[in-house]
Enzyme design. Structure first.
Site, PDB file in Angstrom:
ATOM      1  N   ASP A  12       0.872  -1.170   0.000  1.00 39.72           N
ATOM      2  CA  ASP A  12       0.000   0.000   0.000  1.00 39.72           C
ATOM      3  C   ASP A  12       0.914   1.226   0.000  1.00 39.72           C
ATOM      4  OD1 ASP A  12      -2.203   1.721   0.248  1.00 39.72           O
ATOM      5  OD2 ASP A  12      -2.114   1.648   2.431  1.00 39.72           O
ATOM      6  N   GLU A  72      -1.504  -1.483  -4.585  1.00 42.93           N
ATOM      7  CA  GLU A  72      -2.744  -0.730  -4.724  1.00 42.93           C
ATOM      8  C   GLU A  72      -2.500   0.468  -5.639  1.00 42.93           C
ATOM      9  OE1 GLU A  72      -6.207  -0.194  -1.726  1.00 42.93           O
ATOM     10  OE2 GLU A  72      -4.725   1.354  -1.274  1.00 42.93           O
ATOM     11  N   ASP A 144      -2.020   0.977   7.432  1.00 43.95           N
ATOM     12  CA  ASP A 144      -1.405   0.813   6.120  1.00 43.95           C
ATOM     13  C   ASP A 144      -0.970  -0.638   5.898  1.00 43.95           C
ATOM     14  OD1 ASP A 144      -1.409   3.634   5.086  1.00 43.95           O
ATOM     15  OD2 ASP A 144      -0.333   3.929   6.968  1.00 43.95           O
TER      16      ASP A 144
END
Length: 172
Positions: A12, A72, A144
């Site tokens: 991420d 992502e 996260d």
């Protein structure tokens, strides 16, 4: 002889904090391996922050030895400078995985939410709860890292679907 589990690294990206999570995939079973967050110091100049992010990701990849990775995608926001910096951090994340020879899947945040929670509009708390449900016993290092594990879970689901489709097409 049973095949060894596939190890997937989920990422991420973020300039301030990049989350990472590693899962093992054995058939349709998922198991938590590790997770963490890489933080960069806001007082540092941008090139140094990006270099530190790259070095830390190199260490994670070297230690965890993943078979593949998933990242992502970045959503833009109203602050163009913030979006640009986030994009630069994402570039470092993609570069780090590519330099390690990993095939990288990329997923829109709504796809990650839908794959883990069941709805593309889920909030962070719902994602964290489902990550905990899908990976029993996981101790998250932060939001996260939870998002990164959700990305890895999404990648595992997509890989399983692709394998199932190949088997069906091959059987015809």
């Amino acid at each position: 002889m049973t095949p060894s589990p596939a190890i997937i690294l989920g990422l991420d990206p973020g300039l301030g904090t990049t989350g990472w999570g590693v899962i093992a995939v054995e058939g349709n079973r998922l198991r938590h391996v590790a997770n963490g967050q890489i933080k960069t110091e806001p007082s540092m100049v941008l090139p140094r922050r990006l270099a530190n992010l790259h070095a830390a990701l190199y260490d994670v990849i070297r230690q965890q030895q993943p078979d593949g990775a998933a990242v992502e995608e970045v959503l833009g926001n109203s602050n163009a400078q913030s979006t640009l910096k986030l994009g630069q951090a994402r570039g470092v994340v993609l570069l780090s995985a590519a330099q390690a020879g990993l095939v990288v899947g990329e997923y829109h945040p709504s796809i990650v939410k839908k794959a883990t929670v069941g709805t593309g509009g889920a909030d962070k708390k719902q994602v964290q709860a489902m990550v905990g449900h899908l990976l029993p016993g996981v101790k998250l290092t932060g939001p996260d890292a939870a998002d990164a594990l959700a990305v890895a879970i999404t990648h595992a689901h997509h890989l399983a679907s692709a394998r199932a489709m190949q088997r069906r097409v091959g059987a015809v």
